[in-house]
Motif scaffolding. Structure first.
Motif, PDB file in Angstrom:
ATOM      1  N   UNK A   1      26.815  50.256  42.202  1.00 28.73           N
ATOM      2  CA  UNK A   1      27.894  49.569  42.895  1.00 28.73           C
ATOM      3  C   UNK A   1      28.169  48.198  42.320  1.00 28.73           C
ATOM      4  N   UNK A   2      27.165  47.561  41.750  1.00 28.76           N
ATOM      5  CA  UNK A   2      27.339  46.193  41.297  1.00 28.76           C
ATOM      6  C   UNK A   2      27.628  46.104  39.808  1.00 28.76           C
ATOM      7  N   UNK A   3      27.770  47.257  39.160  1.00 24.80           N
ATOM      8  CA  UNK A   3      28.017  47.302  37.719  1.00 24.80           C
ATOM      9  C   UNK A   3      27.083  46.365  36.974  1.00 24.80           C
TER      10      UNK A   3
ATOM     11  N   UNK B   1      32.592  45.689  44.590  1.00 20.65           N
ATOM     12  CA  UNK B   1      32.944  47.104  44.517  1.00 20.65           C
ATOM     13  C   UNK B   1      34.454  47.287  44.634  1.00 20.65           C
ATOM     14  N   UNK B   2      35.077  46.547  45.537  1.00 19.44           N
ATOM     15  CA  UNK B   2      36.514  46.685  45.750  1.00 19.44           C
ATOM     16  C   UNK B   2      37.352  45.819  44.818  1.00 19.44           C
TER      17      UNK B   2
ATOM     18  N   UNK C   1      39.690  40.830  53.038  1.00 20.20           N
ATOM     19  CA  UNK C   1      41.043  41.103  52.545  1.00 20.20           C
ATOM     20  C   UNK C   1      41.086  42.246  51.546  1.00 20.20           C
ATOM     21  N   UNK C   2      39.937  42.660  51.030  1.00 19.74           N
ATOM     22  CA  UNK C   2      39.895  43.702  50.003  1.00 19.74           C
ATOM     23  C   UNK C   2      39.642  45.095  50.562  1.00 19.74           C
ATOM     24  N   UNK C   3      39.203  45.174  51.812  1.00 14.92           N
ATOM     25  CA  UNK C   3      38.821  46.472  52.377  1.00 14.92           C
ATOM     26  C   UNK C   3      40.021  47.384  52.604  1.00 14.92           C
TER      27      UNK C   3
END
Length: 309
Positions: free
Chosen positions: A12-14, A109-110, A128-130
């Protein structure tokens, strides 16, 4: 300090942030295919899910118990679902409706380009990204993130309180860390560019070998995650990340809009988040991962001790 959770969160965190805590058993027969036609929770009830590492499972027990204590209709938790990509699908299809998350990891992630580190900025950007069907509730002060740890003796003898304090002594010290920490932007390169820290040597070490190397003096500093049981077992000192290199990873409930509209559920989960600290997670994970206590019982004991807080 086995780190099955590192792989789960690295996806998830690349490779910029990892989670810590060894995964336990506990496959959930009710959630064989969450996110892929999984069985939806009965109407009006809440189902907490977890990723497949012990800290996430412990948090799922804590969330479930907190909801039960407030009289909220809740199903048994669905544990060990898997990586973020899998359990997010479970939130979409209704097989789970709440899952413990981490603010920085989820924000990244987003939005893969997000670089904020301030806790308030990270939380605001995450909100704000969800997607429209999801919401985060109040974050906890508890964080599970990278840190640089030293022994009490080293902290005292070298007057170390913050990561920045290392700059004046790091040339005589060896750092122990997982191999990927050598090249990550938030690893050795970040310590050099953000803090001006250059270690005499960096040794690639993982798990218990890393903790042992720190405690026996083979390395004088180590990259260890903040909720690791090693802090309670060995009295290690986490140095304050005074310039925010490692970002913010506050524990936060990620919920569906239906759960967010349930005032009783929100009150229960917000109250738990208000009380939960990083030290609490260290203590509970010591019981679960080192002493092999039942995580459900550990969660119940914590909730009983913090009623009314």
């Amino acid at each position: 300090m086995t780190r099955t959770r590192i792989g789960a969160l690295a996806l998830a965190l690349t490779a910029t942030v990892s989670l810590s805590a060894c995964g336990g058993g506990g496959d959930d027969p009710l959630a064989k295919n969450p996110g892929d036609g999984g069985t939806a929770a009965p109407a009006g009830t809440i189902t907490v899910g977890s990723a497949d590492f012990s800290e996430s499972k412990l948090l799922a027990h804590l969330y479930t118990g907190a909801l039960q204590d407030k009289g909220v209709a809740v199903n048994p938790p669905r544990l060990g679902i898997g990586a973020r990509e899998v359990y997010l699908k479970g939130l979409d299809d209704g097989s789970i409706t709440v899952v413990p998350e981490y603010t920085g990891a989820l924000a990244l992630f987003y939005d893969k380009n997000f670089t904020g580190t301030d806790p308030n900025e990270v939380y605001s950007h995450l909100e704000s990204s969800l997607p429209a069907n999801l919401q985060v509730l109040q974050p906890s002060a508890a964080e599970d993130k990278d840190c640089i740890a030293v022994t009490k003796e080293t902290a005292q003898s070298k007057s170390l309180r913050t990561v920045g304090d290392l700059a004046k002594v790091s040339g005589d010290m060896t750092l122990g860390a997982p191999s990927e920490f050598k090249s990550r932007p938030q690893g050795v390169p970040g310590l050099e560019s953000t803090y001006g820290i250059t270690f005499k040597d960096v040794r690639s070490l993982n798990g218990q070998a890393l903790v042992q190397a720190l405690t026996n003096g083979q390395v004088q500093a180590a990259n260890i995650f903040t909720t690791d049981p090693a802090f309670t077992q060995h009295g290690l000192v986490p140095l304050e990340d005074d310039k925010g290199l490692f970002g913010s990873q506050n524990v936060v409930p990620l919920v569906t809009k239906e759960v967010a509209a349930n005032a009783q559920a929100v009150e229960a989960l917000d109250a738990l988040s208000k009380s939960l600290t990083t030290k609490d997670l260290q203590d509970m994970l010591t019981k679960v991962d080192v002493e092999h206590a039942d995580p459900a019982q550990v969660a119940q004991e914590y909730l009983a001790a913090h009623k009314g807080n």
